[in-house]
Design an enzyme around this catalytic site. Structure first.
Site, short mmCIF file in Angstrom:
data_model
loop_
_atom_site.label_atom_id
_atom_site.label_comp_id
_atom_site.label_asym_id
_atom_site.label_seq_id
_atom_site.Cartn_x
_atom_site.Cartn_y
_atom_site.Cartn_z
N HIS A 144 -4.90 19.50 -18.06
CA HIS A 144 -4.61 20.92 -18.35
C HIS A 144 -3.68 21.07 -19.56
O HIS A 144 -2.71 21.82 -19.52
CB HIS A 144 -3.98 21.59 -17.12
CG HIS A 144 -4.95 21.83 -16.00
ND1 HIS A 144 -5.86 22.86 -16.02
CD2 HIS A 144 -5.17 21.16 -14.85
CE1 HIS A 144 -6.59 22.83 -14.91
NE2 HIS A 144 -6.20 21.80 -14.18
N GLU A 147 -6.02 17.69 -11.38
CA GLU A 147 -7.27 17.74 -12.12
C GLU A 147 -7.20 17.07 -13.49
O GLU A 147 -7.41 17.70 -14.52
CB GLU A 147 -7.73 19.20 -12.28
CG GLU A 147 -7.99 19.88 -10.95
CD GLU A 147 -8.41 21.33 -11.08
OE1 GLU A 147 -9.21 21.78 -10.28
OE2 GLU A 147 -7.91 22.03 -12.01
N ASP A 193 -1.03 25.53 -19.81
CA ASP A 193 -2.36 25.13 -19.34
C ASP A 193 -3.30 25.03 -20.53
O ASP A 193 -2.89 25.24 -21.68
CB ASP A 193 -2.89 26.11 -18.27
CG ASP A 193 -3.68 25.39 -17.20
OD1 ASP A 193 -4.67 24.71 -17.55
OD2 ASP A 193 -3.33 25.48 -16.01
N TYR A 196 -4.71 30.91 -1.73
CA TYR A 196 -5.05 31.14 -3.13
C TYR A 196 -5.39 32.63 -3.29
O TYR A 196 -6.48 33.08 -2.97
CB TYR A 196 -6.20 30.22 -3.58
CG TYR A 196 -5.68 28.94 -4.19
CD1 TYR A 196 -4.55 28.31 -3.65
CD2 TYR A 196 -6.26 28.36 -5.32
CE1 TYR A 196 -4.04 27.14 -4.22
CE2 TYR A 196 -5.76 27.19 -5.89
CZ TYR A 196 -4.64 26.59 -5.33
OH TYR A 196 -4.14 25.45 -5.89
C1 NAG Z 1 -7.66 24.73 -9.34
C2 NAG Z 1 -6.71 24.38 -10.45
C3 NAG Z 1 -6.19 25.58 -11.20
C4 NAG Z 1 -7.16 26.76 -11.15
C5 NAG Z 1 -7.37 27.12 -9.69
C6 NAG Z 1 -8.28 28.29 -9.48
C7 NAG Z 1 -4.84 23.85 -8.89
C8 NAG Z 1 -3.70 22.97 -8.58
N1 NAG Z 1 -5.59 23.54 -9.99
O1 NAG Z 1 -8.92 24.28 -9.69
O2 NAG Z 1 -5.89 25.22 -12.52
O3 NAG Z 1 -6.68 27.85 -11.85
O4 NAG Z 1 -7.80 26.04 -8.92
O5 NAG Z 1 -8.34 28.71 -8.14
O6 NAG Z 1 -5.05 24.82 -8.20
#
Ligand code: NAG
Length: 545
Positions: free
Chosen positions: A251, A315, A181, A412
């Site tokens: 990233h 992203e 990343d 998450y």
């Molecule tokens: C998203 C980003 C990740 C980041 C995370 C934090 C994805 C696929 N991409 O913005 O790089 O660490 O959330 O919750 O999740």
């Protein structure tokens, strides 16, 4: 029974097995003389038998003998000839003279072992009475994943193994290993030594939520290819597949730091010390970029035997590409046009992802990407990991692509577990209590059965921007991983209260392993508290062990 006390097993484990039928008789007494037997010559079951011996040692203090010549009684017998359509299914039968765990494959046997292990209520120097039972079980989803970001913070190989142990305890069979990343490249690539020499190191980390102030504490670390192979083997021994992720074309600051010619502006670039989405990404108009992708993926494929390789795709801002003469030339060369599927820069991103996908296909592998890979057109056979809610996943399923559901609002695990912002360690934001994780239903009601069949499974993600230590990683995972396990495995209708009632026994296993977990999610009896309970009460309860 050797003067030892005896505890009684309970099959109210997590994840809840599909069918638990009480048997008749007295049950099985596990003592120091109990043997664990596997069929002679069956290396996979021998390995499972040794793992079982370790789990039983931990919970009872007994060091049971593992043998390939099964005694007639006082034996835990492992087999893998159950048959059955689901390779991860098993039947666990407890009689008076023996316990038999028969799987459709060694993996099925392994899940029977997990159920047996988790049925022991506490770690004590004791014998165990297993009440007579027949448990018939198999997972609801074939893909049961957990993601671990080792870029934002580095976790040494031993921590990754400990993470794998946590997955095994929860019947999880995929480790999605987020290796690269903006904040650090963590995998040795022999053809590009700069990736780890320069790309794995940053001079400090932003304090708090991108405050603009930095702590100047260096963060560095990477896994050699040998270490990665050792971790893959450790996982495979626990029937877990490691899926590596090389996140591209966004990233990528870790790589750009080492090889600035891979970016549109030519740099210089720094390994990022802050969080968020960087405008600087791989240049999609540069032939060296495609060569870089091929060379990196060639080594990745060589290290990782997994059917799927994750190439990120999330992203990736298009600001640089829109201004980059090489990218614009590439767009013209490819004849990319804006249409209802996306802008011409989005088409260019799709071209990069198609390239990676074709390369992986040439090596006999399949590609997974975050749901942004839908933009500009999906590569054939691509698997979509739906993180920005479920919409991307549903669209992919409708187009006949396989899908892994990991919507951020449910899965998450970097989000806060309680509403208490003062006493929780700082997190990225959000609010995801264990009850909400538990409530997640992965099959959207508005898909047809054919479309829903493309939803192969469920995964939770642990992004580590705000997780500097492994103890904190455990804290963020537990107990939410238990709720995840039940979403991934169990077919029974959801019942949160019943789940909470099964938690104390699971916690005994967290304690036995020394795992850190969110204790304040539990009251004295070990039942999960609703987050509406005031923090004062939770704090008080958290001090009661
Ligand atoms: C998203 C980003 C990740 C980041 C995370 C934090 C994805 C696929 N991409 O913005 O790089 O660490 O959330 O919750 O999740």
């Amino acid at each position: 029974c050797g003067g030892r006390s005896e505890q009684t097993a309970s099959y109210s484990v997590i994840p809840l097995p599909q069918e638990v039928k009480e048997g008749s008789g007295e049950g099985f007494h596990l003592t120091a003389s109990t043997r664990i037997a596997y069929p002679a010559g069956n290396e996979a079951l021998k390995n499972d038998a040794e793992l079982l011996a370790g789990y039983l040692r931990q919970m009872t203090g007994h060091d049971l003998k593992v043998t390939d010549s099964a005694p007639a009684s006082d034996v835990i017998l492992l087999r893998d000839d159950l048959g059955g359509a689901n390779p991860e299914g098993y039947v666990l039968t407890v009689g008076d003279a023996s316990i038999e765990i028969n799987g459709s494959s060694a993996a099925g046997t392994f899940y029977g072992i997990q159920t047996l292990r988790k049925s022991i209520p506490q770690a004590a120097q004791s014998n165990v009475l297993f009440p007579p039972v027949t448990i018939t079980d198999e997972p609801r989803f074939a893909y049961r994943g957990a993601h671990f970001d080792v870029s934002r913070h580095f976790f040494p190989a031993d921590s990754v193994k400990s993470f794998i142990d946590m997955l095994a305890l929860h019947n999880i069979n995929i480790l999605h290993w987020h290796l690269t990343d903006d904040q650090g490249w963590r995998l040795e690539i022999k053809s590009r030594p700069g990736l780890t020499e320069l790309g794995s190191k940053r001079g400090g980390t932003v304090i708090g939520h991108n405050s603009g102030q930095y702590d100047s504490i260096p963060v560095e670390g990477f896994y050699t290819q040998d270490e990665a192979r050792d971790i893959i083997k450790y996982a495979a021994d626990r029937h877990i597949t490691v899926i590596p992720e090389i996140d591209l074309p966004g990233h990528m600051l870790g790589a750009l730091k080492a090889y600035p010619y891979l970016g549109c502006t030519g740099g210089p670039y720094e390994v990022w010390q802050q969080w968020g989405v960087s405008d600087d990404v791989l240049c999609a108009g540069n032939d060296s970029t495609y060569k870089f992708i091929d060379d990196v993926l060639a080594e990745v494929v060589d290290i990782f035997p997994s059917e799927y390789i994750h190439v990120g795709g999330d992203e990736c801002p298009k600001t640089r590409w829109a201004a980059c003469p090489k990218c614009q030339a590439k767009i013209r060369e490819l004849g990319l046009k804006a249409d209802s599927h996306g802008t011409k820069e989005e088409k260019l991103q799709s071209h990069v992802i198609h390239h990676a996908s074709d390369f992986l296909a040439s090596k006999g592998r399949k590609m997974i990407g975050w749901d942004e890979i839908l933009e500009g057109g999906l590569a054939p056979g691509a698997v979509v990991m739906s993180w920005r809610g479920e919409e991307g996943g549903k669209e992919a399923a409708r187009r006949g692509h396989d899908v892994i559901m990991t919507p951020n609002s449910y899965l998450y695990f970097d989000y806060y577990q309680t509403l208490d912002r003062e006493n929780e360690p700082i997190a990225i934001g959000g609010y995801l209590p264990v009850e909400r994780v538990y409530s997640y239903e992965p099959l959207p009601a508005d898909l047809t059965p054919e479309e829903a069949a493309h939803i192969k499974g469920v995964q939770a993600n642990l992004w580590t921007e705000y997780i500097p230590t492994f103890a904190q990683a455990q804290y963020m995972e537990l107990p939410r991983m238990a709720a995840l396990a039940e979403v991934q495995w169990s077919k029974a209708p959801k019942d949160y209260k019943a789940f909470a009632g099964r938690m104390p026994q699971m916690i005994a296993h967290y304690d036995a392993n020394g795992y850190n977990y969110a204790r304040h999610m539990f009251n004295v009896a070990g039942t999960l508290t609703p987050d509406s309970v005031s923090h004062a009460i939770m704090l008080e309860l958290s001090t009661v062990d």
